[in-house]
Design an enzyme around this catalytic site. Structure first.
Site, short mmCIF file in Angstrom:
data_model
loop_
_atom_site.label_atom_id
_atom_site.label_comp_id
_atom_site.label_asym_id
_atom_site.label_seq_id
_atom_site.Cartn_x
_atom_site.Cartn_y
_atom_site.Cartn_z
N LEU A 124 32.16 30.59 33.02
CA LEU A 124 32.72 30.57 34.63
C LEU A 124 31.83 31.29 35.46
O LEU A 124 31.85 31.08 36.69
CB LEU A 124 34.05 30.79 34.67
CG LEU A 124 35.15 29.97 34.09
CD1 LEU A 124 36.51 30.57 34.25
CD2 LEU A 124 35.14 28.24 34.52
N ARG A 125 30.78 32.04 34.67
CA ARG A 125 29.80 32.80 35.31
C ARG A 125 30.31 33.73 36.38
O ARG A 125 29.47 34.51 36.83
CB ARG A 125 29.01 31.84 36.29
CG ARG A 125 28.31 30.54 35.56
CD ARG A 125 27.46 31.19 34.36
NE ARG A 125 26.77 30.05 33.73
CZ ARG A 125 26.30 30.11 32.21
NH1 ARG A 125 26.58 30.96 31.80
NH2 ARG A 125 25.59 29.07 31.86
N ASP A 184 29.28 34.80 22.33
CA ASP A 184 28.90 33.64 22.47
C ASP A 184 27.49 33.72 23.49
O ASP A 184 27.67 34.19 24.28
CB ASP A 184 29.74 32.59 23.22
CG ASP A 184 29.18 31.23 23.37
OD1 ASP A 184 28.72 30.75 22.29
OD2 ASP A 184 28.77 30.89 24.43
N ASP A 217 31.75 23.51 26.21
CA ASP A 217 30.64 24.73 26.36
C ASP A 217 30.06 24.43 27.84
O ASP A 217 28.70 24.71 27.93
CB ASP A 217 29.41 24.32 25.23
CG ASP A 217 28.45 25.67 25.18
OD1 ASP A 217 28.72 26.38 26.02
OD2 ASP A 217 27.49 25.61 24.45
#
Lengths: 310, 433
Positions: free
Chosen positions: B73-74, B161, B314
């Protein structure tokens, strides 16, 4: 030549993009333009008023000078932009560089960059023709063409020849263009090198893989050696240049396996005594210097053809 | 796009209700009240309370809201690519009612404070947000992050991740220590010394394009390590974004001998091959890279036979600043929330999986693995529901992209099947009209 045929390429990005007829035309044009370089006044007005920019993001002596001489012999105005002076050191993106260059209305950009595919990216953002002067480990089409020209000059016809390419195939854009170019023109291309320097699925590009250098060179009409580019290697690819020279270097003994009239080629610069024995580099089988001479003619032909000459 | 209806009851009439958790796949109607599933009707005439909003969903699927257990989601740190608000809007538009967001934000989500910040931003958004905490502090793979505190703050799993755990001892300790807090370890399995500097799958295409390859063994070796550690420690592990045939095979054999391993793949890994890179298209650049048709076949087998448990997207938003570049320099990843449904429906149409399995892969299984609510339409459960029109044709154009970033290789593709109504806690978060 087929009357339907026309040279339709605006950019020269790879030999993969060129048809056999395109390559034939380029080589014929280069043959006829070669004579200009032998005149006392080495200049024709063909490209007068055209602007040619060399944009090099990697060091180059030979290729850059060769393009510049080619353009100047045809009366184009030439300009050089080197990495150190370019605005990319100020963080400008390649696309922005392209847009700014485009605003100055050049006709041709001669482009070298360490990222494969970047000439294609440039070509999408600029109206000028783009000639790839070497991109990453992808292609070096003008080198491939000058090699074809040199072989054709020495052997008459490329079709049916056996061409052995020895060395660092994986990291060589010259090897890549030559595998494509020579197999397209009907030669049998055999490659050999340490397994660490062979790219994946190289057979599908059109090359056979020989188990030993002797096998590769046996019966060859052309033996091409490649520079071991240790500057590009961050992998453990080779134990030492000395060991490479011992097992993969081209020596007079190995050359005895080739046809007696076989020629030796190298795209330069040579690591003498590593990939090629110095005696061979300067010997009578060597056409290394002819390659350089033909480079100018091929580049004149490319500039001429992409600017619509016929 | 939360359309607040103040708990107006919603009635979905005459849809195909598919709820594997309760063994249901039949036509019926569903009543949602007070944010909960209140009644399921099959063939009976029903009476809904006054003021109920009624939707005729004949010919459409009514299934538990989709849950994407792998998104980026940054936020915090790269809000120019996506925010929690924009990312959850994209989720709702794709039929998702919940997403689990990976920790590689700036700062890295390796502490309760970042987790709490994410969750506070996620309030009133279009989808439930389940943060995934880091395995290691700063994602550097050196020391354990504080799983207890992060769990208390709301993380549902842990993963590094994007920064694979190279240190095997750390991975072992993470599996052991996380067990105390019942947090699933999600592994981005990549042996970095093999993938080193690679930008696409190693093979003919990488040779042709002169791009440095990432060999499949870079993934497979690390999966083998991870499942060995899972077996040795007796702890569960979840493998993210599986992309190769041998990876599927390793996981299948490990499951057969009782290893507590689960795995996910993403729609692009069963839809595209490395030929998509063809003209240095950076929309086809991701990690792991797109592979071969044979890998696609193996991934489909894995989805069908239960080797792969989950389809996760992803979702990796990147702006033009990160993608309109030389291929070597472009960022890895594509957005995926809005295209998962039609791409996964392709598997149903071609007979690889059935509708029940579709719901398991995109909803029930991720809910179970993360230990979160949803993934079922049981009466009394949260009213997280999506209505899918499996036959709706559309062209996915840049204009319709809801995500803040437009980095999709599927732009201008003709798609079939999409979410037409997404409901989270009884409120409509997306409606295609």
């Amino acid at each position: 030549m087929d009357s339907e045929y026309r040279f339709i390429h605006k950019h020269i990005l790879s030999l993969e993009d060129l048809s056999v007829a395109d390559i034939e035309l380029i080589l014929q044009t280069a043959d006829s333009l070669k004579e200009i370089s032998t005149r006392s006044i080495k200049k024709v007005p063909t490209l007068r008023g055209k602007t040619v920019i060399s944009l090099f993001f990697e060091p180059s002596t030979r290729t850059r000078l060769s393009f510049e001489i080619a353009a100047k012999r045809m009366s184009a105005d030439t300009f050089n932009i080197s990495v150190a002076l370019s605005s990319t050191t100020k963080g400008e993106s390649l696309i922005d560089t392209a847009k700014n260059l485009a605003a100055m209305k050049p006709d041709v950009i001669i482009f070298r960059h360490s990222c494969s595919g970047s000439p294609r990216l440039l070509s999408k953002h600029i109206k000028a023709s783009v000639i790839n002067a070497g991109d990453g480990t992808h292609e070096h089409p003008s080198q491939g063409l000058l090699d074809l020209m040199t072989v054709r000059e020495k052997k008459g016809d490329i079709n049916g020849l056996r061409v052995a390419i020895i060395g660092d195939i994986a990291h060589s854009r010259v090897a890549h263009s030559n595998i494509i170019g020579f197999s397209k023109m009907g030669a049998e291309v055999v490659v050999c090198g340490p397994k660490t320097l062979l790219p994946a699925a190289v057979e599908r590009l059109g090359a056979k893989v020989a188990a030993t250098v002797e096998d590769a060179v046996s019966g060859a009409d052309v033996v091409m050696t490649l520079r071991i580019q240790h500057e590009r290697q961050k992998d453990p690819l080779l134990p030492s240049l000395r060991e490479y020279a011992n097992y993969f270097g081209i020596t007079p003994k190995i050359m005895k396996k080739a046809k007696p009239d076989a020629i030796i080629m190298h795209p330069g610069p040579i690591n003498r005594g590593v990939e090629l024995d110095p005696e061979l580099a300067d010997g009578k089988q060597s056409v290394i210097i002819d390659q350089v001479t033909n480079g100018v003619a091929v580049r004149m032909a490319l500039l001429y053809l992409i600017m619509g000459g016929d | 796009m939360v359309e607040s209806v103040n708990n107006t009851p919603i009635l979905l009439v005459n849809g195909r209700i598919i709820d594997p958790a309760n063994g249901i796949d039949q036509n019926g109607s569903l009543l949602l009240e007070n944010g909960r599933v209140s009644r399921l009707f099959f063939g009976k005439k029903l009476s809904a309370p006054r003021g109920t909003r009624k939707f005729d969903v004949g010919g459409k699927w009514v299934i538990p809201g989709l849950i994407d257990m792998h998104v980026h989601l940054r936020e915090p740190g790269e809000e120019y690519k996506e925010t929690i608000a924009s990312g959850t809007r994209a989720a709702a538009a794709g039929g998702f009612t919940a997403v689990a967001c990976m920790p590689n934000t700036k700062p890295f989500n390796d502490s309760w404070a970042v987790t709490a910040q994410i969750l506070s931003k996620a309030r009133n958004c279009s989808a439930k947000v389940y943060p995934v905490g880091a395995i290691s502090k700063f994602g550097r793979g050196e020391t354990l992050a504080e799983y207890g505190e992060m769990k208390e703050a709301g993380v549902v799993a842990i993963s590094d991740d994007g920064c694979p755990v190279e240190n095997s001892q750390l991975m072992r300790r993470a599996l052991e220590y996380s067990s105390h807090f019942k947090l699933l370890v999600i592994s981005h399995s990549e042996e970095k010394t093999l993938s080193h500097l690679g930008v696409m799958n190693e093979g003919y295409q990488s040779t042709r394009l002169g791009l440095r390859g990432i060999p499949r063994v870079a993934e497979e070796i690390m999966i083998y390590r991870d499942l060995s550690l899972a077996e040795y420690t007796g702890q569960p592990i979840h493998i993210a974004h599986v992309s190769t045939r041998e990876s599927v095979s390793l996981i299948r054999r490990a499951k057969e001998r009782g290893c507590k391993i689960t795995a996910e793949t993403a729609p692009h890994y069963f839809t595209l091959t490395d030929e998509a890179v063809d003209s240095y298209d950076t929309m086809a650049k991701m990690n792991p890279p797109l592979r071969s048709p044979d890998d696609i076949a193996a991934i489909k087998e894995g989805l069908a036979d239960g080797t792969l448990d989950v389809i996760a997207t992803d979702h990796a938003p990147h702006s033009t600043l990160d993608k309109d570049l030389e291929f070597d320099l472009a960022a890895n990843g594509i957005i995926g929330l809005e295209t998962a449904v039609p791409l996964a429906l392709n598997l149903v149409r071609e007979g690889t999986i059935d509708a029940t399995r579709f719901v398991e892969l995109l909803s029930s299984n991720p809910a179970r693995l993360l230990g979160v609510e949803g993934g079922t339409l049981r009466v009394g459960g949260p009213a997280d529901v999506v209505v899918i029109d499996p036959d709706k044709d559309f062209v996915y154009t840049e204009d319709q992209v809801v995500s803040k970033s437009k980095n999709s290789p599927f732009l201008d593709w003709h798609m079939r099947g999409k979410a037409v109504l997404t409901i989270k806690d009884g409120e409509i978060t997306y409606s295609d009209s």
